[in-house]
Design a protein around this motif. Structure first.
Motif, PDB file in Angstrom:
ATOM      1  N   TYR A  53       0.818  -1.212   0.000  1.00 53.33           N
ATOM      2  CA  TYR A  53       0.000   0.000   0.000  1.00 53.33           C
ATOM      3  C   TYR A  53       0.856   1.269   0.000  1.00 53.33           C
ATOM      4  O   TYR A  53       0.332   2.379  -0.041  1.00 53.33           O
ATOM      5  CB  TYR A  53      -0.973   0.014   1.185  1.00 53.33           C
ATOM      6  N   SER A  73      -2.987   5.444  -6.805  1.00 52.72           N
ATOM      7  CA  SER A  73      -3.220   4.000  -6.816  1.00 52.72           C
ATOM      8  C   SER A  73      -1.934   3.282  -6.425  1.00 52.72           C
ATOM      9  O   SER A  73      -0.849   3.618  -6.915  1.00 52.72           O
ATOM     10  CB  SER A  73      -3.681   3.529  -8.200  1.00 52.72           C
ATOM     11  N   LYS A  75      -0.069  -0.726  -5.022  1.00 52.04           N
ATOM     12  CA  LYS A  75      -0.051  -2.138  -5.428  1.00 52.04           C
ATOM     13  C   LYS A  75      -1.044  -2.992  -4.644  1.00 52.04           C
ATOM     14  O   LYS A  75      -1.672  -3.895  -5.203  1.00 52.04           O
ATOM     15  CB  LYS A  75       1.366  -2.696  -5.268  1.00 52.04           C
ATOM     16  N   ASP A  76      -1.203  -2.722  -3.345  1.00 60.11           N
ATOM     17  CA  ASP A  76      -2.056  -3.558  -2.500  1.00 60.11           C
ATOM     18  C   ASP A  76      -3.117  -2.721  -1.790  1.00 60.11           C
ATOM     19  O   ASP A  76      -3.127  -1.488  -1.875  1.00 60.11           O
ATOM     20  CB  ASP A  76      -1.214  -4.309  -1.463  1.00 60.11           C
ATOM     21  N   THR A  77      -3.973  -3.397  -1.060  1.00 64.83           N
ATOM     22  CA  THR A  77      -5.102  -2.765  -0.373  1.00 64.83           C
ATOM     23  C   THR A  77      -4.635  -1.747   0.667  1.00 64.83           C
ATOM     24  O   THR A  77      -3.709  -2.002   1.440  1.00 64.83           O
ATOM     25  CB  THR A  77      -5.966  -3.837   0.318  1.00 64.83           C
ATOM     26  N   ILE A  78      -5.310  -0.601   0.665  1.00 59.20           N
ATOM     27  CA  ILE A  78      -5.019   0.458   1.635  1.00 59.20           C
ATOM     28  C   ILE A  78      -5.915   0.264   2.850  1.00 59.20           C
ATOM     29  O   ILE A  78      -7.141   0.212   2.733  1.00 59.20           O
ATOM     30  CB  ILE A  78      -5.269   1.850   1.027  1.00 59.20           C
ATOM     31  N   SER A 148     -10.220  -0.272  -3.247  1.00 60.05           N
ATOM     32  CA  SER A 148      -9.379  -0.923  -2.240  1.00 60.05           C
ATOM     33  C   SER A 148      -7.927  -0.472  -2.313  1.00 60.05           C
ATOM     34  O   SER A 148      -7.225  -0.455  -1.300  1.00 60.05           O
ATOM     35  CB  SER A 148      -9.465  -2.446  -2.393  1.00 60.05           C
ATOM     36  N   ASN A 149      -7.470  -0.083  -3.509  1.00 59.32           N
ATOM     37  CA  ASN A 149      -6.061   0.307  -3.642  1.00 59.32           C
ATOM     38  C   ASN A 149      -5.882   1.723  -4.203  1.00 59.32           C
ATOM     39  O   ASN A 149      -4.807   2.072  -4.678  1.00 59.32           O
ATOM     40  CB  ASN A 149      -5.308  -0.696  -4.522  1.00 59.32           C
TER      41      ASN A 149
END
Length: 316
Positions: A53, A73, A75-78, A148-149
């Protein structure tokens, strides 16, 4: 024939995109960033073990009539909460003047930055560079979890005084998890939001006594009774004072705009044709009639210029 049809279809598609860009998001600047390029933002040393994130994938900066929106944006969920401080910074050189920017990495290249901070809650703050260092200012900017990201920050343009200048707005995004690692986009220097390629001519004629007109809270002072600026197509709030005192016994009162709108504060939609409008004021005089032999008419008060008054005295 088929080839000609495809060419015409392509031209129509291009102009439909152009129209959407002008009327929806006049100015945009998007950049992509390599994955797995996280580092210590203070030393520049690579940091491979860094949460996704923090790892920036892309940034999209969008300017419309009222807001500057930055979509980040990763790479992974924040996460919406964290044990450690998570920061998403948006840096900008508000006036595109390098001489008054901070020179200390990682917050160089800019005179203003906004911070989304995630810990127990999500907060947004604003910082301004001064000769003595950074200082915080109040802000109405908001953070939005787009997906989500992807997280965004929405900044009112009047808060940073963005008008028709500068034509190019340098910016940069930095992410950081406290004491661990971060990422830059772009990796070096700044990206440039090119502005006002679709600007329209705005001419507002006002009496020379009116000191200024306000558009979305930004003051524009007239020259020889006219305000001449350029604005992107979109909707704006125009405001002129209701009354202008000239002297103790003379004032101007707003009557209407030349297109018939009676309110001195109004919403205006700027189209491809631009705008040419006049603020109509009427001059008023304070009249007081006195006689030692009785009551006078008309009553004491303000009267418009050119109104004919009949002065009389009723003996006591």
């Amino acid at each position: 024939m088929k080839k000609l049809f495809l060419i015409l279809l392509g031209i129509m598609f291009y102009f439909s995109l152009l129209k959407y860009s002008v009327n929806g998001y006049p100015y945009q600047c998007s950049i992509n960033d390599l994955a797995n390029d996280t580092l210590n933002i203070y030393t520049g040393a690579p940091v491979l073990e860094c949460p996704g994130y923090i790892d920036i994938i892309s940034v999209n900066v969008i300017e419309d009539a009222n807001y500057l929106t930055i979509k980040i944006s990763v790479k992974d969920t924040i996460s919406e909460s964290s044990e450690s401080n998570i920061y998403y910074y948006f840096l900008l050189d508000r006036d595109n003047d390098p001489k008054n920017n901070c020179n200390d990495p990682p917050f160089n290249f800019c005179d203003t930055f906004y911070t989304i901070r995630i810990k127990n809650t999500v907060t947004v703050s604003k910082s301004i560079w001064n000769p003595w260092g950074w200082s915080d200012e109040s802000t109405n900017a908001k953070s939005i979890f787009e997906s989500s990201n992807t997280i965004s920050i929405k900044i009112p343009k009047n808060e940073i005084g963005l008008n028709s200048n500068p034509k190019e707005l340098p910016w940069r995004v930095i992410t950081e998890i406290e004491y661990m690692c971060g990422d830059f986009a772009p990796n070096s220097g700044t990206a440039i939001l090119k502005r006002y390629f679709y600007e329209k001519n705005i001419v507002i004629t006002i009496p020379v006594e009116v000191p200024a007109i306000y558009i979305d809270g930004i003051e524009y002072k007239p020259s020889n009774g006219k305000v001449e600026i350029s604005l992107a197509p979109g909707e704006y709030e125009f405001f002129v004072p209701q009354e202008i005192p000239i002297s103790k016994h003379v004032k101007l009162i707003f009557i209407e705009w030349s297109d018939g709108v009676k309110d001195n504060r109004r919403r205006v939609k700027i189209t491809e044709e631009g705008l040419n409008v006049t603020c109509i004021y009427e001059k008023y005089f304070y009249v007081k009639v006195y006689s030692p032999i009785g009551n006078t008419t008309p009553p004491e008060g303000w009267y418009p210029e050119d109104e004919k008054l009949t002065i009389g005295v009723v003996e006591n």
